[in-house]
Design an enzyme around this catalytic site. Structure first.
Site, PDB file in Angstrom:
ATOM      1  N   GLU A 181      -1.373  56.440  25.115  1.00  0.00           N
ATOM      2  CA  GLU A 181      -2.954  56.036  25.385  1.00  0.00           C
ATOM      3  C   GLU A 181      -3.400  55.674  23.846  1.00  0.00           C
ATOM      4  O   GLU A 181      -3.025  56.024  22.848  1.00  0.00           O
ATOM      5  CB  GLU A 181      -3.807  57.232  25.820  1.00  0.00           C
ATOM      6  CG  GLU A 181      -3.554  58.605  24.820  1.00  0.00           C
ATOM      7  CD  GLU A 181      -4.699  59.525  24.875  1.00  0.00           C
ATOM      8  OE1 GLU A 181      -5.761  59.281  24.776  1.00  0.00           O
ATOM      9  OE2 GLU A 181      -4.524  60.859  25.016  1.00  0.00           O
ATOM     10  N   LYS A 234     -14.706  54.620  25.034  1.00  0.00           N
ATOM     11  CA  LYS A 234     -13.761  55.605  25.470  1.00  0.00           C
ATOM     12  C   LYS A 234     -14.049  55.244  27.047  1.00  0.00           C
ATOM     13  O   LYS A 234     -14.850  55.206  27.731  1.00  0.00           O
ATOM     14  CB  LYS A 234     -14.361  56.832  25.332  1.00  0.00           C
ATOM     15  CG  LYS A 234     -13.486  57.981  26.014  1.00  0.00           C
ATOM     16  CD  LYS A 234     -14.112  59.412  25.596  1.00  0.00           C
ATOM     17  CE  LYS A 234     -13.316  60.523  26.296  1.00  0.00           C
ATOM     18  NZ  LYS A 234     -13.575  61.910  25.810  1.00  0.00           N
ATOM     19  N   VAL A 256      -6.384  59.732  28.892  1.00  0.00           N
ATOM     20  CA  VAL A 256      -5.116  60.187  29.868  1.00  0.00           C
ATOM     21  C   VAL A 256      -5.447  59.191  31.030  1.00  0.00           C
ATOM     22  O   VAL A 256      -4.466  58.567  31.708  1.00  0.00           O
ATOM     23  CB  VAL A 256      -4.914  61.402  29.979  1.00  0.00           C
ATOM     24  CG1 VAL A 256      -3.831  61.966  31.012  1.00  0.00           C
ATOM     25  CG2 VAL A 256      -4.441  62.142  28.605  1.00  0.00           C
ATOM     26  N   ASP A 306     -18.961  69.685  33.748  1.00  0.00           N
ATOM     27  CA  ASP A 306     -17.880  68.541  33.126  1.00  0.00           C
ATOM     28  C   ASP A 306     -16.563  68.843  33.360  1.00  0.00           C
ATOM     29  O   ASP A 306     -15.923  69.914  32.714  1.00  0.00           O
ATOM     30  CB  ASP A 306     -18.291  68.903  31.558  1.00  0.00           C
ATOM     31  CG  ASP A 306     -17.412  67.640  30.683  1.00  0.00           C
ATOM     32  OD1 ASP A 306     -16.940  67.045  31.365  1.00  0.00           O
ATOM     33  OD2 ASP A 306     -18.255  67.631  29.791  1.00  0.00           O
ATOM     34  N   SER A 316     -12.708  66.700  33.273  1.00  0.00           N
ATOM     35  CA  SER A 316     -12.473  65.681  32.791  1.00  0.00           C
ATOM     36  C   SER A 316     -11.807  64.784  33.953  1.00  0.00           C
ATOM     37  O   SER A 316     -11.170  65.399  34.992  1.00  0.00           O
ATOM     38  CB  SER A 316     -11.125  65.787  31.877  1.00  0.00           C
ATOM     39  OG  SER A 316     -10.535  64.621  31.673  1.00  0.00           O
ATOM     40  N   ALA A 317     -12.058  63.193  34.077  1.00  0.00           N
ATOM     41  CA  ALA A 317     -11.452  62.549  35.027  1.00  0.00           C
ATOM     42  C   ALA A 317      -9.994  62.380  34.912  1.00  0.00           C
ATOM     43  O   ALA A 317      -9.334  61.932  35.870  1.00  0.00           O
ATOM     44  CB  ALA A 317     -12.141  61.083  34.886  1.00  0.00           C
ATOM     45  N   ASP A 318      -9.584  63.012  33.879  1.00  0.00           N
ATOM     46  CA  ASP A 318      -7.957  62.852  34.021  1.00  0.00           C
ATOM     47  C   ASP A 318      -7.467  63.773  35.145  1.00  0.00           C
ATOM     48  O   ASP A 318      -6.301  63.346  35.629  1.00  0.00           O
ATOM     49  CB  ASP A 318      -7.403  63.842  32.548  1.00  0.00           C
ATOM     50  CG  ASP A 318      -7.754  63.345  31.167  1.00  0.00           C
ATOM     51  OD1 ASP A 318      -8.157  62.221  31.135  1.00  0.00           O
ATOM     52  OD2 ASP A 318      -7.506  63.802  30.196  1.00  0.00           O
ATOM     53  N   LYS A 349      -6.106  70.594  26.596  1.00  0.00           N
ATOM     54  CA  LYS A 349      -6.804  70.935  25.216  1.00  0.00           C
ATOM     55  C   LYS A 349      -7.196  72.259  25.226  1.00  0.00           C
ATOM     56  O   LYS A 349      -8.263  72.720  26.068  1.00  0.00           O
ATOM     57  CB  LYS A 349      -7.483  69.786  24.781  1.00  0.00           C
ATOM     58  CG  LYS A 349      -7.002  68.725  24.029  1.00  0.00           C
ATOM     59  CD  LYS A 349      -7.736  67.506  23.589  1.00  0.00           C
ATOM     60  CE  LYS A 349      -8.379  67.155  25.324  1.00  0.00           C
ATOM     61  NZ  LYS A 349      -9.236  65.806  25.177  1.00  0.00           N
TER      62      LYS A 349
HETATM   63  N1  PSU Z   1      -5.582  64.815  23.089  1.00  0.00           N
HETATM   64  C1  PSU Z   1      -5.747  64.610  21.668  1.00  0.00           C
HETATM   65  N2  PSU Z   1      -6.632  63.770  21.187  1.00  0.00           N
HETATM   66  C2  PSU Z   1      -7.411  63.203  22.246  1.00  0.00           C
HETATM   67  C3  PSU Z   1      -7.658  63.367  23.756  1.00  0.00           C
HETATM   68  C4  PSU Z   1      -6.380  64.130  24.037  1.00  0.00           C
HETATM   69  O1  PSU Z   1      -5.090  64.959  21.105  1.00  0.00           O
HETATM   70  O2  PSU Z   1      -8.532  62.415  21.870  1.00  0.00           O
HETATM   71  C5  PSU Z   1      -8.341  62.401  24.679  1.00  0.00           C
HETATM   72  C6  PSU Z   1      -7.722  62.078  25.823  1.00  0.00           C
HETATM   73  O3  PSU Z   1      -7.676  60.652  25.859  1.00  0.00           O
HETATM   74  C7  PSU Z   1      -8.184  62.498  27.125  1.00  0.00           C
HETATM   75  C8  PSU Z   1      -9.534  62.860  26.626  1.00  0.00           C
HETATM   76  O4  PSU Z   1      -7.757  61.957  28.019  1.00  0.00           O
HETATM   77  O5  PSU Z   1      -9.387  63.254  25.150  1.00  0.00           O
HETATM   78  C9  PSU Z   1     -10.255  63.530  27.398  1.00  0.00           C
HETATM   79  O6  PSU Z   1     -11.637  63.471  27.320  1.00  0.00           O
HETATM   80  P1  PSU Z   1     -12.720  64.236  28.302  1.00  0.00           P
HETATM   81  O7  PSU Z   1     -12.468  65.749  28.036  1.00  0.00           O
HETATM   82  O8  PSU Z   1     -13.785  63.395  27.702  1.00  0.00           O
HETATM   83  O9  PSU Z   1     -12.425  63.651  29.435  1.00  0.00           O
HETATM   84 MN    MN Z   2     -15.608  65.618  29.827  1.00  0.00          MN
END
Ligand code: PSU
Ligand code: MN
Length: 301
Positions: free
Chosen positions: A25, A87, A107, A139, A141-143, A160
């Protein structure tokens, strides 16, 4: 395939031959690290994928198309753009392409490109998931939504830990997404190797991981699998700082897509770069492991 997506020749011929290909990614390149470390991580990840005998396919939206496989100069562009790159999750691909913006895929966004091209393996740092404080705001994630529909094995250091990891693990179970522990029974906590919830199964070799993925898809499961690899030299003492970082984000009204990059940057700043070092290392290790599993999978065919 649509003209909205463009593969490099190398990626295209590897896929055609059923040779191992690993998607990577670009959100972590633009938003996960201060310049120039994002570019270093991207290049080192690609190097690790090649060293294990696979072809790297880094994904991003460039000049109106979703690109699968990027040149060094393009990776540099993502690193240099930093927060100026969009993003791009699954819902953002179309607008980003039509508007010609530079789009760093998450992701979820990267998995969407995998589905279009048939890529079965991906390496990243940590998955997105359920944010702390759910449901205020709700909230998530769309992941997770994309993991529920992409037949891809994703190697990550778990979810994370700036998120609500136990809640995310529950949602992964609900969605039918296996959490395979790489030589561990616990879901790693991103920066920390130990202390997470139990995994759905443990695997100890790349062949075993490849065979589980193959069986999952043969059993008509249409989801991803998470292969969770604990960081080698993780940080165990971060929880109080993570709580501060999440509180700082809330205080400053940071919300939505901006939360994750804000919290990561806060941690980087307040640990004198220790989280950057761990984050870099785990991403490249994960890329290498994804390539090894991809190679083992190709050998099964
Ligand atoms: N892991 C990392 N650094 C990042 C991310 C993950 O070490 O920047 C990113 C990934 O791209 C993941 C995104 O899909 O954070 C998730 O963001 P959100 O919680 O806004 O969906
Ligand atoms: Mn989010």
């Amino acid at each position: 395939m649509t003209e909205l997506i463009k593969l490099t020749e190398e990626v295209e011929s590897a896929l055609h031959a059923a040779d191992p290909v690993v998607a990577l990614e670009t959100t972590l390149v633009s938003h996960g690290f201060p310049y120039p470390e994002g570019a270093e991580v991207a290049l080192e990840s690609e190097r690790r994928v090649r060293a294990a005998g696979a072809v790297p396919a880094t994904v991003g939206v460039v000049d109106g198309t979703v690109r699968v496989g990027l040149a060094k100069a393009e990776l540099e562009r993502f690193a240099l753009a930093g927060q100026k790159a969009r993003k791009v999750g699954p819902r953002d691909l179309a607008a980003c392409a039509v508007q010609g913006a530079l789009g760093a895929t998450t992701v979820g966004g990267t998995l969407a490109a995998c589905r279009l091209t048939g890529i079965r393996f991906m390496g990243t740092g940590g998955l997105g998931g359920v944010h702390r404080g759910f449901p205020r705001p709700p909230d998530v994630s769309a992941d997770l939504a994309e993991l529920a529909r992409a037949q891809v094995l994703v190697v990550a250091a778990g979810v994370k830990s700036i998120l609500d990891v136990p809640a995310t693990a529950e949602v992964l179970e609900t969605l039918g997404i296996p959490t395979l522990g790489w030589r561990t029974n616990e879901l790693p906590l991103f920066y920390a190797a130990r202390g997470g919830p139990v995994v759905s199964a443990r695997v100890d070799t790349v062949e075993e991981a490849a065979r589980v993925a193959q069986a999952h898809w043969r059993l008509d499961r249409h989801t991803a699998l998470l292969l969770a690899r604990p960081a080698d030299e993780g940080l165990d003492d971060l929880e109080p700082l993570i709580e501060k970082a999440v509180a700082a984000a809330a205080e400053r009204g940071v919300s939505g897509q901006a939360v994750t990059p804000f919290v990561l940057a806060y941690l980087h700043e307040h640990t004198g770069g220790r989280t950057v070092a761990v984050n870099k290392r785990l991403i490249t290790e994960n890329a290498g492991l994804a390539a090894e599993v991809a190679a083992a999978f190709s050998a099964l065919l």
